[in-house]
Write a protein that holds these residues in place. Sequence first.
Motif, PDB file in Angstrom:
ATOM      1  N   GLU A 428     104.244  80.339 -58.913  1.00 54.16           N
ATOM      2  CA  GLU A 428     105.494  81.044 -59.230  1.00 54.16           C
ATOM      3  C   GLU A 428     106.357  81.183 -57.965  1.00 54.16           C
ATOM      4  OE1 GLU A 428     104.918  85.002 -60.898  1.00 54.16           O
ATOM      5  OE2 GLU A 428     106.946  85.567 -60.269  1.00 54.16           O
ATOM      6  N   ALA A 429     105.728  81.501 -56.840  1.00 55.32           N
ATOM      7  CA  ALA A 429     106.478  81.718 -55.595  1.00 55.32           C
ATOM      8  C   ALA A 429     107.089  80.414 -55.081  1.00 55.32           C
ATOM      9  CB  ALA A 429     105.558  82.320 -54.536  1.00 55.32           C
ATOM     10  N   ILE A 430     106.348  79.311 -55.189  1.00 61.45           N
ATOM     11  CA  ILE A 430     106.883  78.029 -54.701  1.00 61.45           C
ATOM     12  C   ILE A 430     107.984  77.534 -55.634  1.00 61.45           C
ATOM     13  CG2 ILE A 430     106.319  75.630 -54.093  1.00 61.45           C
ATOM     14  CD1 ILE A 430     103.502  76.557 -53.353  1.00 61.45           C
ATOM     15  N   ASP A 431     107.886  77.948 -56.894  1.00 63.26           N
ATOM     16  CA  ASP A 431     108.933  77.675 -57.866  1.00 63.26           C
ATOM     17  C   ASP A 431     109.056  76.190 -58.234  1.00 63.26           C
ATOM     18  OD1 ASP A 431     110.955  78.314 -59.621  1.00 63.26           O
ATOM     19  OD2 ASP A 431     112.539  78.229 -58.115  1.00 63.26           O
ATOM     20  N   TYR A 432     107.920  75.563 -58.407  1.00 58.64           N
ATOM     21  CA  TYR A 432     107.834  74.228 -59.012  1.00 58.64           C
ATOM     22  C   TYR A 432     106.958  74.362 -60.248  1.00 58.64           C
ATOM     23  CZ  TYR A 432     109.577  70.866 -55.546  1.00 58.64           C
ATOM     24  OH  TYR A 432     110.362  70.105 -54.740  1.00 58.64           O
ATOM     25  N   PRO A 433     107.150  73.531 -61.272  1.00 63.93           N
ATOM     26  CA  PRO A 433     106.126  73.474 -62.311  1.00 63.93           C
ATOM     27  C   PRO A 433     104.810  73.072 -61.647  1.00 63.93           C
ATOM     28  CG  PRO A 433     108.062  72.180 -62.914  1.00 63.93           C
ATOM     29  CD  PRO A 433     108.257  72.588 -61.486  1.00 63.93           C
ATOM     30  N   LYS A 434     103.696  73.615 -62.102  1.00 62.23           N
ATOM     31  CA  LYS A 434     102.422  73.384 -61.405  1.00 62.23           C
ATOM     32  C   LYS A 434     102.066  71.898 -61.300  1.00 62.23           C
ATOM     33  CE  LYS A 434      99.063  73.549 -65.130  1.00 62.23           C
ATOM     34  NZ  LYS A 434     100.012  73.342 -66.224  1.00 62.23           N
ATOM     35  N   GLU A 435     102.512  71.100 -62.309  1.00 63.61           N
ATOM     36  CA  GLU A 435     102.140  69.673 -62.277  1.00 63.61           C
ATOM     37  C   GLU A 435     102.932  68.894 -61.233  1.00 63.61           C
ATOM     38  OE1 GLU A 435     102.866  71.328 -64.980  1.00 63.61           O
ATOM     39  OE2 GLU A 435     104.719  70.576 -65.861  1.00 63.61           O
ATOM     40  N   GLU A 436     103.924  69.546 -60.595  1.00 64.88           N
ATOM     41  CA  GLU A 436     104.684  68.867 -59.533  1.00 64.88           C
ATOM     42  C   GLU A 436     104.108  69.168 -58.153  1.00 64.88           C
ATOM     43  OE1 GLU A 436     107.211  66.768 -60.297  1.00 64.88           O
ATOM     44  OE2 GLU A 436     106.927  67.226 -62.421  1.00 64.88           O
ATOM     45  N   LEU A 437     103.054  69.997 -58.096  1.00 66.99           N
ATOM     46  CA  LEU A 437     102.455  70.383 -56.807  1.00 66.99           C
ATOM     47  C   LEU A 437     101.079  69.778 -56.642  1.00 66.99           C
ATOM     48  CD1 LEU A 437     103.291  74.209 -56.813  1.00 66.99           C
ATOM     49  CD2 LEU A 437     104.240  72.508 -55.242  1.00 66.99           C
ATOM     50  N   CYS A 438     100.678  69.532 -55.378  1.00 66.92           N
ATOM     51  CA  CYS A 438      99.265  69.277 -55.112  1.00 66.92           C
ATOM     52  C   CYS A 438      98.609  70.623 -54.837  1.00 66.92           C
ATOM     53  CB  CYS A 438      99.080  68.362 -53.904  1.00 66.92           C
ATOM     54  SG  CYS A 438      97.316  68.112 -53.535  1.00 66.92           S
ATOM     55  N   LEU A 439      97.561  70.915 -55.597  1.00 72.81           N
ATOM     56  CA  LEU A 439      96.779  72.143 -55.415  1.00 72.81           C
ATOM     57  C   LEU A 439      95.317  71.758 -55.193  1.00 72.81           C
ATOM     58  CD1 LEU A 439      98.367  73.991 -58.487  1.00 72.81           C
ATOM     59  CD2 LEU A 439      98.897  74.485 -56.102  1.00 72.81           C
ATOM     60  N   GLY A 440      95.112  70.524 -54.720  1.00 73.61           N
ATOM     61  CA  GLY A 440      93.774  69.936 -54.674  1.00 73.61           C
ATOM     62  C   GLY A 440      92.743  70.757 -53.920  1.00 73.61           C
ATOM     63  N   CYS A 441      93.120  71.320 -52.769  1.00 75.56           N
ATOM     64  CA  CYS A 441      92.127  72.060 -51.982  1.00 75.56           C
ATOM     65  C   CYS A 441      91.781  73.399 -52.636  1.00 75.56           C
ATOM     66  CB  CYS A 441      92.617  72.253 -50.548  1.00 75.56           C
ATOM     67  SG  CYS A 441      94.290  72.882 -50.443  1.00 75.56           S
ATOM     68  N   LEU A 442      92.562  73.805 -53.652  1.00 73.97           N
ATOM     69  CA  LEU A 442      92.271  75.045 -54.379  1.00 73.97           C
ATOM     70  C   LEU A 442      91.501  74.762 -55.667  1.00 73.97           C
ATOM     71  CD1 LEU A 442      95.817  76.692 -54.075  1.00 73.97           C
ATOM     72  CD2 LEU A 442      93.897  76.843 -52.490  1.00 73.97           C
ATOM     73  N   THR A 443      91.853  73.664 -56.333  1.00 77.43           N
ATOM     74  CA  THR A 443      91.298  73.408 -57.666  1.00 77.43           C
ATOM     75  C   THR A 443      90.283  72.263 -57.690  1.00 77.43           C
ATOM     76  OG1 THR A 443      93.033  71.800 -58.168  1.00 77.43           O
ATOM     77  CG2 THR A 443      93.506  74.095 -58.728  1.00 77.43           C
ATOM     78  N   GLY A 444      90.273  71.425 -56.634  1.00 80.09           N
ATOM     79  CA  GLY A 444      89.377  70.265 -56.617  1.00 80.09           C
ATOM     80  C   GLY A 444      89.898  69.114 -57.455  1.00 80.09           C
ATOM     81  N   GLU A 445      91.171  69.182 -57.872  1.00 78.22           N
ATOM     82  CA  GLU A 445      91.768  68.085 -58.635  1.00 78.22           C
ATOM     83  C   GLU A 445      93.028  67.643 -57.916  1.00 78.22           C
ATOM     84  OE1 GLU A 445      92.018  69.011 -62.748  1.00 78.22           O
ATOM     85  OE2 GLU A 445      89.835  69.081 -62.860  1.00 78.22           O
ATOM     86  N   TYR A 446      93.135  66.343 -57.687  1.00 80.30           N
ATOM     87  CA  TYR A 446      94.148  65.825 -56.772  1.00 80.30           C
ATOM     88  C   TYR A 446      95.164  64.961 -57.513  1.00 80.30           C
ATOM     89  CZ  TYR A 446      90.601  67.351 -53.475  1.00 80.30           C
ATOM     90  OH  TYR A 446      89.694  68.118 -52.789  1.00 80.30           O
ATOM     91  N   PRO A 447      96.410  64.914 -57.024  1.00 78.02           N
ATOM     92  CA  PRO A 447      97.418  64.093 -57.714  1.00 78.02           C
ATOM     93  C   PRO A 447      97.203  62.598 -57.505  1.00 78.02           C
ATOM     94  CG  PRO A 447      98.358  65.091 -55.728  1.00 78.02           C
ATOM     95  CD  PRO A 447      96.974  65.650 -55.890  1.00 78.02           C
ATOM     96  N   VAL A 448      96.436  62.241 -56.479  1.00 77.78           N
ATOM     97  CA  VAL A 448      96.191  60.838 -56.136  1.00 77.78           C
ATOM     98  C   VAL A 448      94.721  60.528 -56.432  1.00 77.78           C
ATOM     99  CG1 VAL A 448      96.106  59.214 -54.200  1.00 77.78           C
ATOM    100  CG2 VAL A 448      97.904  60.948 -54.281  1.00 77.78           C
ATOM    101  N   GLU A 449      94.462  59.332 -56.915  1.00 80.98           N
ATOM    102  CA  GLU A 449      93.084  58.943 -57.192  1.00 80.98           C
ATOM    103  C   GLU A 449      92.292  58.849 -55.887  1.00 80.98           C
ATOM    104  OE1 GLU A 449      93.125  55.616 -59.880  1.00 80.98           O
ATOM    105  OE2 GLU A 449      90.962  55.383 -59.547  1.00 80.98           O
ATOM    106  N   ILE A 450      91.210  59.613 -55.810  1.00 82.54           N
ATOM    107  CA  ILE A 450      90.382  59.639 -54.599  1.00 82.54           C
ATOM    108  C   ILE A 450      88.938  59.403 -55.027  1.00 82.54           C
ATOM    109  CG2 ILE A 450      89.525  61.124 -52.719  1.00 82.54           C
ATOM    110  CD1 ILE A 450      92.301  62.625 -53.002  1.00 82.54           C
ATOM    111  N   ASP A 451      88.260  58.456 -54.362  1.00 84.04           N
ATOM    112  CA  ASP A 451      86.868  58.139 -54.730  1.00 84.04           C
ATOM    113  C   ASP A 451      86.017  59.396 -54.731  1.00 84.04           C
ATOM    114  OD1 ASP A 451      87.529  55.561 -54.970  1.00 84.04           O
ATOM    115  OD2 ASP A 451      86.678  54.894 -53.055  1.00 84.04           O
ATOM    116  N   GLY A 452      85.274  59.625 -55.799  1.00 79.52           N
ATOM    117  CA  GLY A 452      84.337  60.739 -55.854  1.00 79.52           C
ATOM    118  C   GLY A 452      84.976  62.086 -56.185  1.00 79.52           C
ATOM    119  N   GLU A 453      86.295  62.125 -56.389  1.00 77.49           N
ATOM    120  CA  GLU A 453      86.960  63.392 -56.721  1.00 77.49           C
ATOM    121  C   GLU A 453      87.688  63.260 -58.055  1.00 77.49           C
ATOM    122  OE1 GLU A 453      86.544  66.112 -55.197  1.00 77.49           O
ATOM    123  OE2 GLU A 453      85.949  65.634 -53.150  1.00 77.49           O
ATOM    124  N   LYS A 454      88.045  64.430 -58.614  1.00 70.07           N
ATOM    125  CA  LYS A 454      88.715  64.414 -59.910  1.00 70.07           C
ATOM    126  C   LYS A 454      90.208  64.180 -59.745  1.00 70.07           C
ATOM    127  CE  LYS A 454      85.799  67.900 -61.887  1.00 70.07           C
ATOM    128  NZ  LYS A 454      85.820  69.316 -62.102  1.00 70.07           N
TER     129      LYS A 454
END
Length: 468
Positions: A428-454
């Motif tokens: 909410e504070a960053i003010d982007y829809p969540k799917e427009e952000l990388c939150l990978g280090c918080l959720t373990g899911e990344y916008p880019v395909e990474i071997d061994g990660e979701k």
Amino acid sequence: MRARECCGIVAINSKSSIAKKIFFGLKVIQHRGQEAAGIAVAKDMKITCVKSSGLVHEVFDKDTLERLEGNVGIGHVRYSTTGVKTADEAHPITATTSNGDIAICHNGEFVNAERVALEKKLSGYEGETDTEILARILVKELDTTSDPTRAISRTLSKLRGAYSLAILVGDRLFAARDPHGIRPLCLGRMKEGHVVASETPILDLLEAEFIRDLKPGEIVEVGNDLAKSFEMARPEHTGHCMFEYVYFSRPDNLLDGRLVYDVRKRIGQILARENETNADLVVPVPDSGRAHAAGFADESGLPLVEGLIKNRFVERTFILPEQREREIGVLLKLNPIRSLVEDKKIVLVDDSIIRGTTMKKIVNILKKAGTGKVHVRVGCPPIRHPCYLGIDMKTRDQFVANDRSVEEIREEIGADSLAYVSLEGLVEAIDYPKEELCLGCLTGEYPVEIDGEKLRRRERLEDFTEKG
Ligand code: SF4
């Protein structure tokens, strides 16, 4: 691969000499990398490069800047993530092609560079950084076409990851931002040319007019009078790094239309709203928690007090690579004003907690100064997953939040209470829809395909629940 980096870039094409301008620009973004600096300038298709380990003012003096003759050039500040600190790893990375010299500055990280090097049968790539591999692929492409934009786009189409790039091909300057827009890069107009920079305060210093951020997936040729643009294929969603807003960028940076200071202040307000706290004062961890603390004080109505004083001549502890250096760094860095905090219940606000060692020491020095209660409030949800996209957070066991509940972390850092902003609150504070952000280090899911990660799925934020 030896090292990966998160760094800063300045590139200028002008009608007059640019080495000093790049030098001052690099000083503005020294916080993005403190281990090495470099500048390459082009003149008559020949590139001259000076780079070394050290801070910007340690690498360059009057003589070296005078040697860098030319009106077009690129500069870089860097930190490594493996503790290796050799001048060879500093950027710009230079190479020679049948179309002339090239030089590259990179902020970010390619996640498949080694695989592409293997596929392309590049000999001896094993010891190289991802940017050196990029340079080798670009050299091959430039040997097959005289159109640098085509060679750059062909090269980048093979590589995946986070990248903001400044590239000299002979006397021509190009800038590129990855299709997810993970790292920042903006474009400004100077009196006599154009500047490309990681952060907008560089534009202020150079009295350049802000034109715009590079679009995700854009390659721009930056000339004296115009900037020609080419767009690569873009994914459905961007993946702007939330950590640029939380910690990495300067607060006066205008990033993709958002002033970073305002975002941090909003995070602080939301943090206060989500965590009503019985306290006398709000104390920021200087300088990283200042804007968050201002927001917390605003929302809670508690007075904001500078109870910790920072020694400004010590490097940021998070980006010092050796554990021992980081520990000494904290002790050198902060001193409490005893009369302000003694017997008080304080809300101690910081932007984030990574390893927890810094926060533990701060809580400890506040307790030693007689502080009644230390309630720690944090402007970023617990970091539990690695970053593969250009920030130095590589292994899960370095995180204090790894396999610990919030209560266990509180115990570890010695605070009287501990609370983090929620994931929803951060978004909410960053003010982007969540799917427009990388939150990978918080959720373990990344916008880019990474071997061994979701790969990021379109899950609801509420599905990522906090421990404890
Ligand atoms: S994983 Fe975290 S630090 Fe890395 S790009 Fe994503 S949000 Fe930024």
